[in-house]
Each structure stands twice: as structure tokens, then as C-alpha cells.
Design an enzyme around this catalytic site. Structure first.
Site, PDB file in Angstrom:
ATOM      1  N   ALA A 154       7.111   3.859  -5.013  1.00 57.85           N
ATOM      2  CA  ALA A 154       6.149   4.089  -6.380  1.00 57.85           C
ATOM      3  C   ALA A 154       4.804   4.018  -5.638  1.00 57.85           C
ATOM      4  CB  ALA A 154       6.692   3.074  -6.994  1.00 57.85           C
ATOM      5  N   GLU A 175      10.381  -3.600  -1.361  1.00 57.02           N
ATOM      6  CA  GLU A 175       9.356  -4.267  -2.692  1.00 57.02           C
ATOM      7  C   GLU A 175       9.315  -6.067  -2.416  1.00 57.02           C
ATOM      8  OE1 GLU A 175      12.252  -2.059  -2.655  1.00 57.02           O
ATOM      9  OE2 GLU A 175      11.512  -0.427  -4.360  1.00 57.02           O
TER      10      GLU A 175
HETATM   11  N1  CAA Z   1       1.663   3.580  -2.746  1.00 53.58           N
HETATM   12  C1  CAA Z   1       0.088   3.922  -2.593  1.00 53.58           C
HETATM   13  N2  CAA Z   1      -0.035   4.655  -1.385  1.00 53.58           N
HETATM   14  C2  CAA Z   1       0.806   4.399  -0.317  1.00 53.58           C
HETATM   15  C3  CAA Z   1       1.843   4.076  -0.460  1.00 53.58           C
HETATM   16  C4  CAA Z   1       2.470   3.679  -1.552  1.00 53.58           C
HETATM   17  N3  CAA Z   1       3.865   3.210  -1.937  1.00 53.58           N
HETATM   18  N4  CAA Z   1       2.378   4.171   0.850  1.00 53.58           N
HETATM   19  C5  CAA Z   1       1.372   4.501   1.542  1.00 53.58           C
HETATM   20  N5  CAA Z   1       0.328   4.724   0.936  1.00 53.58           N
HETATM   21  C6  CAA Z   1      -0.743   5.385   1.489  1.00 53.58           C
HETATM   22  C7  CAA Z   1      -1.709   4.302   2.102  1.00 53.58           C
HETATM   23  O1  CAA Z   1      -2.271   3.417   1.068  1.00 53.58           O
HETATM   24  C8  CAA Z   1      -2.556   5.171   2.879  1.00 53.58           C
HETATM   25  O2  CAA Z   1      -3.637   5.441   2.359  1.00 53.58           O
HETATM   26  P1  CAA Z   1      -5.132   5.444   2.777  1.00 53.58           P
HETATM   27  O3  CAA Z   1      -5.061   6.324   3.903  1.00 53.58           O
HETATM   28  O4  CAA Z   1      -5.990   5.692   1.606  1.00 53.58           O
HETATM   29  O5  CAA Z   1      -5.239   3.855   3.120  1.00 53.58           O
HETATM   30  C9  CAA Z   1      -1.743   6.472   3.216  1.00 53.58           C
HETATM   31  O6  CAA Z   1      -0.645   6.529   2.480  1.00 53.58           O
HETATM   32  C10 CAA Z   1      -0.986   6.359   4.419  1.00 53.58           C
HETATM   33  O7  CAA Z   1      -0.305   5.367   4.500  1.00 53.58           O
HETATM   34  P2  CAA Z   1      -0.465   4.202   5.911  1.00 53.58           P
HETATM   35  O8  CAA Z   1      -1.846   4.335   6.498  1.00 53.58           O
HETATM   36  O9  CAA Z   1       0.076   2.950   5.613  1.00 53.58           O
HETATM   37  O10 CAA Z   1       0.676   5.053   6.947  1.00 53.58           O
HETATM   38  P3  CAA Z   1       1.403   4.217   8.208  1.00 53.58           P
HETATM   39  O11 CAA Z   1       2.152   5.316   8.905  1.00 53.58           O
HETATM   40  O12 CAA Z   1       0.463   3.278   8.889  1.00 53.58           O
HETATM   41  O13 CAA Z   1       2.606   3.344   7.301  1.00 53.58           O
HETATM   42  C11 CAA Z   1       4.232   3.124   5.821  1.00 53.58           C
HETATM   43  C12 CAA Z   1       3.862   4.124   6.709  1.00 53.58           C
HETATM   44  C13 CAA Z   1       4.985   1.907   6.588  1.00 53.58           C
HETATM   45  C14 CAA Z   1       5.457   3.963   4.810  1.00 53.58           C
HETATM   46  C15 CAA Z   1       3.365   2.248   5.123  1.00 53.58           C
HETATM   47  O14 CAA Z   1       2.364   3.313   4.296  1.00 53.58           O
HETATM   48  C16 CAA Z   1       3.914   1.482   3.896  1.00 53.58           C
HETATM   49  O15 CAA Z   1       4.526   0.431   4.219  1.00 53.58           O
HETATM   50  N6  CAA Z   1       3.910   1.835   2.696  1.00 53.58           N
HETATM   51  C17 CAA Z   1       4.437   1.142   1.319  1.00 53.58           C
HETATM   52  C18 CAA Z   1       5.973   1.348   1.288  1.00 53.58           C
HETATM   53  C19 CAA Z   1       6.332   0.437   0.159  1.00 53.58           C
HETATM   54  O16 CAA Z   1       6.150  -0.602   0.024  1.00 53.58           O
HETATM   55  N7  CAA Z   1       6.879   1.001  -0.868  1.00 53.58           N
HETATM   56  C20 CAA Z   1       7.613   0.291  -2.137  1.00 53.58           C
HETATM   57  C21 CAA Z   1       6.612   0.664  -2.923  1.00 53.58           C
HETATM   58  S1  CAA Z   1       7.033  -0.164  -4.596  1.00 53.58           S
HETATM   59  C22 CAA Z   1       8.413   0.506  -5.129  1.00 53.58           C
HETATM   60  O17 CAA Z   1       8.697   1.545  -5.004  1.00 53.58           O
HETATM   61  C23 CAA Z   1       8.812  -0.304  -6.683  1.00 53.58           C
HETATM   62  C24 CAA Z   1      10.177   0.477  -7.227  1.00 53.58           C
HETATM   63  O18 CAA Z   1      11.252   0.291  -6.743  1.00 53.58           O
HETATM   64  C25 CAA Z   1      10.050   1.573  -8.411  1.00 53.58           C
END
Ligand code: CAA
Length: 257
Positions: free
Chosen positions: A65, A131
Site C-alpha cells: 500500500a 507492516e
Molecule cells: N509506499 C510508498 N512509496 C514507496 C513504497 C510504498 N509502499 N515502497 C517504496 N516506495 C518508494 C520509496 O519511498 C522511494 O521513493 P523516493 O525515491 O521518492 O524516496 C521509491 O519507492 C523507491 O524505493 P526505495 O528507495 O526504498 O527502494 P529500495 O530498492 O532501496 O528498497 C524496498 C525497496 C525494500 C521494497 C523498500 O522500498 C521498502 O521497504 N518499501 C516498503 C515496503 C513495505 O513496507 N510495504 C508495506 C506497506 S503497508 C501495507 O501494504 C498495508 C496493507 O497491508 C494494506
């Protein structure tokens, strides 16, 4: 129709929806989900489409999300807005739908993939429910669908530690139907989708409905449901054609009737 966050195309009888928000690793913002739902509605209503493939990029199916969209929500925003309800159109899709997953399928990304009928994973796929690292828990099926697919122990491990599992572990655990080399992901997913789309659509839809019923009910009720639907198939032209073709040693020509 013009889309901003997805690409939509038909390949023969297969409808392909590609999540295309690379700057956010396909984070599932509400406008993206709205577009996915529009594309699903379009494919569901199109007689020429017999199967749907939902995919992302090589780097990310979807990284969850949209955290930036959610971060300032109040309880009332979350409760009254109930944005995740919109995601459930994927799980209500009546035509078969395959998730073709490469790269990250995290949080809502993993949950979205689990709403599809089955997952074909590239060997670089990574699944997880991180999460808890954000101070929340999965909210789109991660504590429920994942537990049914991989069992309590592994679901607890993933939801409580927030760790990722690779494609091989995901296949071993039952989350993923098959793992293919990353370069072959779309070829293999389209091959499977094409095969499904070549069968009778109503029979494929009823089969899907019956398998899904096993998640919702007891074995006795599920078997009763399966038997009734099986009986009803003898009212279709495609049952007559499929069995006649076998007897006559020829390929069936299904009419989707
Ligand atoms: N939401 C919004 N933006 C996100 C995102 C997310 N879930 N995941 C990645 N992005 C964005 C980052 O903020 C970044 O944007 P900026 O360049 O503007 O800073 C861009 O995508 C690239 O991401 P990273 O620089 O972090 O890329 P990376 O290769 O270093 O890492 C990753 C990749 C490990 C997937 C990391 O991006 C990450 O941990 N993302 C979040 C994953 C997460 O926690 N997901 C769960 C979300 S909550 C949910 O889904 C609730 C539900 O059950 C409904």
C-alpha cells in the site's frame, strides 16, 4: 482508455494488466487501484477475454500500500474511508486471474497477488508482510489468506518478523504455484493464461468458484457445492463438445455456452 499508473493490453484471449508506477515501486495508491478496477471491469465484460494476468515490473510487482498516502490517516479516515475495500474487486473477479510476480511483492503487494487465483513467480521474487515494521499489521488479507496458504507457523513468522521470503521458499510453502526464470516470467504466465483461455470460459469460471468455495465453508458443504456445480455442467454445450471431441479423437471447439 488512458491510464496513468497501469498499462492494459489484450494478447489474444488474455487480458494483461501491468502495474506501472516505477517511481514508487508500484506502491498501490488509490488512483492505481481505481485504474486496476476499471481494467478488470473492462476485461470481465469482454467476451473475447478468457483469462487475466496481473503483473508488475522486473523490480517490483508492488511494494505495498502507498505508505505516503496512508501515513497521516486518522482512525476515522481509515474506518469511514475503508480504502482497502476497493482492492477486493480483484478477489471478486469471476474470470480466472493469474498474478505474475517478479521482484518485491510486499505488504499489500503480496496481498494483491494472493487475491488472484494463483501466483507464478520469477526466481527473483521476494514476498513479505513487513507492516509490523511500520507500526501496523497487514490489512488486505495478509493475516488471513497468507495463513490459509502457508499455515500458521510461517504466516506468524512473516507477519511478526516482517522478513522477506524468496521465490523458492514461497513455492515450498504453498504461496506460489510455480517459479520460473525471471526472463521467462511473462512468457510462462501468458502460456498458462492462454491455455486457460482456450478452455470453456463458463466451465473455467465455475471451476474457480468451486475451488474458492473450499476457503469459505466446511468439507461437507464444499463437496455438496462441487457436486451441484458439476451436475450443472451437463447443461452446457461445452460439456457435450468436450466429451464428444474426446470420443471422436479430435480437438474440442468450445463455444462458451
Ligand atoms: N509506499 C510508498 N512509496 C514507496 C513504497 C510504498 N509502499 N515502497 C517504496 N516506495 C518508494 C520509496 O519511498 C522511494 O521513493 P523516493 O525515491 O521518492 O524516496 C521509491 O519507492 C523507491 O524505493 P526505495 O528507495 O526504498 O527502494 P529500495 O530498492 O532501496 O528498497 C524496498 C525497496 C525494500 C521494497 C523498500 O522500498 C521498502 O521497504 N518499501 C516498503 C515496503 C513495505 O513496507 N510495504 C508495506 C506497506 S503497508 C501495507 O501494504 C498495508 C496493507 O497491508 C494494506
Amino acid at each position: 482508455m488512458g491510464y496513468e499508473h497501469i498499462r492494459v493490453e489484450s494478447k489474444g484471449r488474455v487480458g494483461v494488466i501491468t502495474l506501472d508506477r516505477p517511481q514508487a515501486l508500484n506502491a498501490l495508491c488509490t488512483p492505481l487501484i481505481d485504474e486496476v478496477n476499471q481494467a478488470l471491469t473492462q476485461f470481465e465484460g469482454d467476451d473475447k477475454i478468457g483469462c487475466i494476468v496481473l503483473t508488475g515490473s522486473e523490480k517490483a510487482f508492488a511494494a505495498g500500500a502507498d505508505i505516503k498516502e496512508m501515513s497521516e490517516l486518522t482512525y476515522m479516515d481509515a474506518y469511514l474511508g475503508d480504502f482497502i475495500t476497493k482492492w477486493e474487486q480483484v478477489s471478486r473477479t469471476r474470470k480466472p486471474i493469474i498474478a505474475a510476480v517478479a521482484g518485491y511483492a510486499l505488504g499489500g503487494g503480496c496481498e494483491l497477488a494472493m487475491m488472484c487465483d494463483f501466483i507464478i513467480a520469477a526466481d527473483n521474487a521476494k514476498f513479505g508482510q513487513p507492516e509490523i515494521t511500520l507500526g501496523v499489521m497487514p490489512g488486505a488479507g495478509g493475516t488471513q489468506r497468507l495463513t490459509r496458504l502457508v499455515g500458521k507457523s510461517k504466516a506468524m513468522d512473516l507477519c511478526l518478523t516482517g522478513r522477506m521470503m524468496d521465490a523458492e521458499e514461497a513455492e515450498r510453502s504453498g504461496l506460489v504455484a510455480r517459479v520460473v526464470p525471471a526472463d521467462d516470467l511473462m512468457t510462462e504466465a501468458l502460456k498458462a493464461a492462454d491455455k486457460i483461455a482456450g478452455f470453456s470460459l463458463p466451465i473455467a469460471m465455475m471451476t474457480k468458484e468451486s475451488v474458492n468455495r473450499s476457503y469459505e465453508t466446511t468439507l461437507t458443504e464444499g463437496l455438496r457445492f462441487e457436486r451441484r456445480v458439476f451436475h450443472s455442467m451437463f447443461a452446457t454445450e461445452d460439456q457435450k463438445e468436450g466429451m464428444a471431441a474426446f470420443v471422436e479423437k479430435r480437438k474440442p471447439q468450445f463455444s462458451n455456452k
